[in-house]
Motif scaffolding. Structure first.
Motif: not given
Length: 226
Positions: A64-79
């Motif tokens: 049930d845990a939908a996990i995605q990884i995104e990167y902002d314009s500075a390249g920082a990882q966001h969970m």
């Protein structure tokens, strides 16, 4: 297209995340903080009221845990957990301990393995964790085992906590937590922390962050001949 992968493994507090971020930035690669991925699962289970020792409950709810990884314009990882950015909720001692406990479970590792490998299959990455060079990316182009003495790692972690406003943490408590996590990570039955046979060992006990990053870059450049 062949993408390059750099695997950085090592014990808690060795500076893997800090070094991996610096190296990824200088190489122009994406940084993948696998510890944050496990902490995200830990946060989800905590929200659900599931103990890290409740294997049946974890098995029942983990899908049930939908996990995605995104990167902002500075390249920082966001969970991203079920549509919400939970990055700022992950860097606590509680979540670190929770993640260390659940990362020993096969059901958790199986769910997250494909996510980590998919990232490395679509971009150049610097990925840090406990079993990147041994399990997640056994064919990584460069493997580094980053370490430091428990005392040095505890001092670094305490400084990080103080900088984040945690005035209650003590060196004694942080050192004990480091030792407990080392024991769990190295003795767990599934994907224990260990040095890959073809990894280069780098002890950063007496090195500054800049010196450590320079040493890692030198290893990468030598392995990739760039």
């Amino acid at each position: 297209m062949k993408y390059i992968s750099v695997a950085i493994d090592g014990p808690a507090g060795a500076g893997k995340s800090t070094m991996a971020k610096l190296v990824a930035s200088r190489l122009g690669y994406s940084y993948v903080d696998t510890g944050a991925i496990y902490r995200t699962i830990g946060l989800f289970l905590q929200i659900c009221g599931i103990s890290p020792k409740d294997v049946d409950g974890i098995t029942r709810l983990i899908d049930d845990a939908a996990i995605q990884i995104e990167y902002d314009s500075a390249g920082a990882q966001h969970m991203i957990l079920n549509g919400q950015d939970v990055t700022e909720d992950l860097r606590t001692e509680e979540m670190g301990s929770y993640a260390s406990q659940i990362s020993a479970l096969k059901v958790v590792r199986d769910v997250l393995l494909d996510l980590q490998r998919d990232l490395a299959a679509t971009r150049n990455v610097v990925m840090d964790g406990r079993d990147i060079g041994t399990v997640v990316l056994p064919k990584a182009d460069v493997k580094i085992f980053l370490t430091a003495s428990p005392e040095v790692r505890a001092q670094r972690r305490l400084l990080e906590l103080r900088e984040k406003g945690n005035k209650k943490a003590t060196l004694e408590h942080v050192l004990e937590d480091i030792r407990q996590r080392d024991l769990r990570d190295t003795t767990r039955a599934v994907a224990p922390l260990k040095q890959a046979p073809d990894a280069v060992v780098l002890d950063t006990s007496s090195l500054s962050p800049e010196e450590s990053a320079a040493a890692i870059l030198a290893i990468v450049e030598k392995r990739l001949a760039i």
